[in-house]
Scaffold this motif. Structure first.
Motif, short mmCIF file in Angstrom:
data_model
loop_
_atom_site.label_atom_id
_atom_site.label_comp_id
_atom_site.label_asym_id
_atom_site.label_seq_id
_atom_site.Cartn_x
_atom_site.Cartn_y
_atom_site.Cartn_z
N UNK A 47 77.92 -65.77 18.55
CA UNK A 47 77.42 -65.16 17.31
C UNK A 47 75.90 -65.05 17.30
N UNK A 48 75.40 -63.85 17.12
CA UNK A 48 73.95 -63.59 17.07
C UNK A 48 73.23 -63.94 18.36
N UNK A 49 73.96 -63.98 19.48
CA UNK A 49 73.33 -64.31 20.76
C UNK A 49 73.78 -63.33 21.85
N UNK A 50 72.84 -62.93 22.68
CA UNK A 50 73.12 -62.12 23.86
C UNK A 50 72.66 -62.89 25.09
N UNK A 51 73.36 -62.67 26.20
CA UNK A 51 73.04 -63.41 27.42
C UNK A 51 72.83 -62.44 28.58
N UNK A 52 71.65 -62.49 29.16
CA UNK A 52 71.38 -61.83 30.43
C UNK A 52 71.43 -62.88 31.52
N UNK A 53 71.97 -62.51 32.68
CA UNK A 53 72.12 -63.52 33.71
C UNK A 53 72.06 -62.93 35.11
N UNK A 54 71.74 -63.81 36.06
CA UNK A 54 71.76 -63.50 37.48
C UNK A 54 72.43 -64.67 38.20
N UNK A 55 73.33 -64.34 39.12
CA UNK A 55 73.94 -65.33 40.00
C UNK A 55 74.00 -64.72 41.39
N UNK A 56 73.49 -65.43 42.38
CA UNK A 56 73.48 -64.85 43.72
C UNK A 56 74.62 -65.33 44.60
N UNK A 57 75.52 -66.15 44.05
CA UNK A 57 76.67 -66.61 44.81
C UNK A 57 76.37 -67.76 45.75
N UNK A 58 75.10 -68.19 45.79
CA UNK A 58 74.71 -69.28 46.68
C UNK A 58 74.19 -70.49 45.91
N UNK A 59 74.41 -70.48 44.59
CA UNK A 59 73.99 -71.61 43.77
C UNK A 59 72.73 -71.40 42.97
N UNK A 60 72.10 -70.23 43.15
CA UNK A 60 70.87 -69.94 42.40
C UNK A 60 71.19 -69.01 41.24
N UNK A 61 70.46 -69.15 40.15
CA UNK A 61 70.81 -68.38 38.96
C UNK A 61 69.64 -68.34 37.99
N UNK A 62 69.70 -67.39 37.07
CA UNK A 62 68.85 -67.44 35.88
C UNK A 62 69.64 -66.94 34.69
N UNK A 74 65.88 -69.70 31.50
CA UNK A 74 65.89 -70.78 32.48
C UNK A 74 66.22 -70.19 33.84
N UNK A 75 65.54 -70.69 34.87
CA UNK A 75 65.80 -70.28 36.24
C UNK A 75 66.15 -71.50 37.07
N UNK A 76 67.02 -71.30 38.06
CA UNK A 76 67.48 -72.43 38.86
C UNK A 76 67.49 -72.05 40.34
N UNK A 77 66.54 -72.62 41.06
CA UNK A 77 66.48 -72.50 42.52
C UNK A 77 67.02 -73.81 43.08
N UNK A 78 68.24 -73.77 43.62
CA UNK A 78 68.89 -75.03 43.99
C UNK A 78 68.20 -75.72 45.16
#
Length: 220
Positions: A47-62, A74-78
């Protein structure tokens, strides 16, 4: 590059949101398999929130959560030395210093946790009335890109059709027509011709659910 450089270079919330939606839409056209898409956008995440995301399939994401209170990134470089998942229940010291209370729920959002720890090597936030993105005061380890800010957000930061074309042609090993990507980045309504220039196997009907999820303009 660090999160502080990223904060100085990112556009405001509305422009960033538009970039994220464009990335997700062109990605949906190129790759019908939702599970292996690199970029995504959910205009109805909560509710009242949108999510943009990236996942590279190798454990890294934002992830970027857009809310009426602003945006949390938030960004995550594993492989970053600032990855504390598995070692600690706390993020890297200073990562969340100064985080407004309105974004506190994002720090404990289950989708962003690994074994109870926020999967983040960098965080940014911005309120609607802020004049810039903000980050904590961090003592970074050595390295040119210690928190992953440079490579994780390279395409999003450039924000151009050509940057996405370069990425997609390398990642998907196929020709990607720049004029079609440019149309999507301009948020032109989808058409059969636009779709076929990117993926001749798809139609407007195939993409109706994706466009609705992303909040992309309906066909003219």
């Amino acid at each position: 590059m660090t999160v502080h450089d990223l904060a100085a270079a990112l556009p405001g919330i509305p422009s960033l949101r538009d970039r994220c939606r464009a990335l997700a839409m062109v990605e949906a056209i190129l790759n019908p398999d939702r599970e292996t898409r690199y970029y995504a956008f959910d205009a109805h995440w909560a509710p009242d929130q949108e999510l943009a995301s990236m996942h590279n399939g190798a454990g890294d994401a934002w992830s970027i959560v857009f809310t009426p209170a602003g945006a949390f990134l938030r960004g995550f470089d594993h492989e970053s030395p600032m990855n504390t998942t598995g070692d600690s229940f706390d993020p890297w010291p200073g990562l969340l210093t100064g985080l407004p209370e309105v974004f506190a729920a994002q720090v404990t959002e289950p989708a962003f946790l690994i074994d109870g720890t926020l999967a983040a090597t960098l965080c940014l936030w911005r309120r609607p009335d802020d004049d810039r993105w903000r980050a904590g005061q961090i003592d970074f380890p050595d390295g040119d890109d210690p928190d992953g800010a440079g490579w994780l957000f390279h395409v999003l930061l450039q924000g151009t059709p050509a940057a996405y074309q370069d990425f997609a042609e390398a990642y998907y090993e196929t020709t990607v027509h720049l004029d079609a990507v440019t149309s999507v980045f301009a948020h032109h309504p989808l058409s059969e011709d636009l779709i076929h220039r990117l993926n001749p196997d798809l139609t407007l009907r195939n993409l109706a659910a994706d466009a609705a999820e992303i909040g992309y303009p309906a066909p003219a």
